[in-house]
Scaffold this active site. Structure first.
Site, PDB file in Angstrom:
ATOM      1  N   ILE A  49       0.888  -1.293  -0.128  1.00  0.00           N
ATOM      2  CA  ILE A  49       0.157  -0.127  -0.005  1.00  0.00           C
ATOM      3  C   ILE A  49       0.864   1.192  -0.038  1.00  0.00           C
ATOM      4  O   ILE A  49       1.605   1.468   0.937  1.00  0.00           O
ATOM      5  CB  ILE A  49      -0.834   0.021   1.235  1.00  0.00           C
ATOM      6  CG1 ILE A  49      -1.624  -1.217   1.250  1.00  0.00           C
ATOM      7  CG2 ILE A  49      -1.884   1.162   1.305  1.00  0.00           C
ATOM      8  CD1 ILE A  49      -2.928  -1.579   0.055  1.00  0.00           C
ATOM      9  N   HIS A  50       0.722   2.020  -1.127  1.00  0.00           N
ATOM     10  CA  HIS A  50       1.533   3.206  -1.175  1.00  0.00           C
ATOM     11  C   HIS A  50       0.987   4.753  -1.923  1.00  0.00           C
ATOM     12  O   HIS A  50       1.613   5.442  -1.863  1.00  0.00           O
ATOM     13  CB  HIS A  50       3.006   2.903  -1.874  1.00  0.00           C
ATOM     14  CG  HIS A  50       2.896   2.819  -3.275  1.00  0.00           C
ATOM     15  ND1 HIS A  50       2.428   1.547  -3.937  1.00  0.00           N
ATOM     16  CD2 HIS A  50       3.124   3.529  -4.254  1.00  0.00           C
ATOM     17  CE1 HIS A  50       2.457   1.926  -5.291  1.00  0.00           C
ATOM     18  NE2 HIS A  50       2.600   3.105  -5.244  1.00  0.00           N
ATOM     19  N   ARG A  51      -0.139   4.299  -2.634  1.00  0.00           N
ATOM     20  CA  ARG A  51      -0.711   5.247  -3.393  1.00  0.00           C
ATOM     21  C   ARG A  51      -0.994   6.584  -2.620  1.00  0.00           C
ATOM     22  O   ARG A  51      -1.405   6.406  -1.523  1.00  0.00           O
ATOM     23  CB  ARG A  51      -1.876   4.876  -3.840  1.00  0.00           C
ATOM     24  CG  ARG A  51      -1.702   3.972  -5.209  1.00  0.00           C
ATOM     25  CD  ARG A  51      -1.456   4.677  -6.614  1.00  0.00           C
ATOM     26  NE  ARG A  51      -1.168   3.616  -7.642  1.00  0.00           N
ATOM     27  CZ  ARG A  51      -0.962   3.909  -8.790  1.00  0.00           C
ATOM     28  NH1 ARG A  51      -0.837   5.227  -9.325  1.00  0.00           N
ATOM     29  NH2 ARG A  51      -0.771   3.010  -9.845  1.00  0.00           N
TER      30      ARG A  51
ATOM     31  N   ARG B 278       6.452   6.295   2.583  1.00  0.00           N
ATOM     32  CA  ARG B 278       5.360   7.200   2.764  1.00  0.00           C
ATOM     33  C   ARG B 278       4.342   6.746   3.797  1.00  0.00           C
ATOM     34  O   ARG B 278       3.632   7.387   4.574  1.00  0.00           O
ATOM     35  CB  ARG B 278       4.938   7.622   1.300  1.00  0.00           C
ATOM     36  CG  ARG B 278       3.503   8.385   1.249  1.00  0.00           C
ATOM     37  CD  ARG B 278       2.768   8.246   0.089  1.00  0.00           C
ATOM     38  NE  ARG B 278       3.578   8.871  -0.939  1.00  0.00           N
ATOM     39  CZ  ARG B 278       3.367   8.337  -2.281  1.00  0.00           C
ATOM     40  NH1 ARG B 278       2.881   7.379  -2.715  1.00  0.00           N
ATOM     41  NH2 ARG B 278       4.048   9.080  -3.344  1.00  0.00           N
TER      42      ARG B 278
END
Length: 354
Positions: free
Chosen positions: A193-195, A228
């Site tokens: 998960i990074h968007r 992030r």
């Protein structure tokens, strides 16, 4: 022919690796520095034997506009100095758009690898990047026929459009032999998960990770944690909970990542590239987004979209996806020769220009 490749993020390192393996003379590589941590960048160049970038611009960690603007400025300086015959950009990052704009202003031919993809969500920075890049490119290399038709529907000259297949499939086939016999003994789910649309929205982020934590009560969940995402979880006081419940890892190199992908029972992601790699390695996938640019995977049941706002029983969805029968031999992304076709088309165009 002097080819210049613009890269800056993990998916682009994989794509440029596939291309540079087929180019007889080493291309000029400009690394913008968009992903600048050691395990987000240089490890890829080492393990995939990508020629070292001649220029490393070290532009990262800035807001969207500042980052893109600074990249355009610095890339233009390199173009003035190096005078490339063509510029190749990959995918949909800020680095992609910056390279395309800088080249277009100087009338340098642009080739866009992975052209024609659309999620139709203009809130995603990636969607804006890919649309603008397509419309200022001279050669558009599409991974699917749907992508080619999208470009035609948008009024782009069909002579610029070339359906070559997916360049990530090239590299997946190349490295699959190296990991083919390395099987994990433990069943697990792999999550990525990074968007920005998920990490920058506390409600979406909390919902996604609370469901991953719930799933971990009945199944091991492994997650290479993007910087992030780690910072965003810390801001909402959820990082410690996730580190206790999930098997949290630092970001991985390509080979380690595809080993995890190929041995997983299920992949949960918001990444475009990981959706395809799941299919390449015959692993069902859940995508934590309301839309995807790889719609053919959803239409054929290999991938299931789950809204980041939706409350679901993730274990039920796990059983739904892992108990389904799949026809993995559908040739959705070409035959693994995208890089050869791209080099051929660039060579032909260069010959005509001369």
């Amino acid at each position: 022919m002097k080819i210049c490749c613009i890269v800056g993020a993990r998916p682009q390192f994989v794509k440029v690796a596939a291309l540079t393996r087929k180019i007889k003379s080493s291309p000029l590589i400009i690394h913008t520095g968009q992903h600048y941590e050691e395990n987000m960048s240089s490890v890829f160049f080492d393990e995939m034997q990508i020629p070292k970038p001649k220029y490393h611009l070290e532009i990262g960690g800035l807001p969207q506009g500042a980052m893109t603007g600074k990249m355009i400025e610095e890339i233009e300086k390199v173009f003035f100095k190096e005078k490339p015959d063509c510029v190749i950009v990959f995918g949909d990052t800020n680095s992609t758009l910056a390279g395309a704009i800088a080249a277009s202003k100087l009338h340098i031919p642009i080739g866009h690898v992975e052209a024609g993809l659309r999620s139709y969500n203009r809130k995603m920075p990636e969607e804006i990047n890919r649309v603008l890049t397509d419309h200022c490119s001279d050669l558009l290399f599409t991974p699917t026929q749907v992508a080619s038709q999208t470009l035609i529907d948008e009024g782009i000259d069909p002579e610029k459009i070339h359906h070559v297949g997916d360049i990530m499939y090239d590299i997946a086939l190349f490295y699959q032999e190296q990991i083919g016999n390395e099987k994990e003994k433990t069943d697990y789910v792999l999550a990525t998960i990074h968007r920005a649309e998920n990490t920058d929205d506390p409600d979406r982020l909390r919902n996604i990770f609370e469901q991953l934590v719930d799933l971990s009560k009945g199944m091991q969940v492994k997650i290479p944690l993007h910087p992030r995402t780690k910072l965003a979880l810390k801001k909402i006081d959820l990082l410690d909970t996730c580190q206790r419940a999930l098997h949290v890892m630092d970001p991985l190199g390509y080979l380690d990542m595809i080993r995890l992908e190929s041995n997983a029972k299920l992949i949960i992601t918001d990444s475009g590239g990981v959706q395809k790699e799941a299919f390449f390695f015959k692993v069902p996938c859940i995508t934590m987004r309301t839309e995807t640019e790889w719609i053919e995977l959803v239409e054929r049941g290999f991938n299931k979209l789950v809204s980041p706002y939706e409350k679901i029983d993730m274990m039920d969805v796990y059983h739904e996806m892992t108990n389904r029968r799949y026809q993995w031999d559908v040739p959705l992304y070409g035959n693994g020769t995208a890089a050869d076709q791209i080099i051929g088309l660039l060579t032909v165009r260069d010959g005509r220009r001369r």
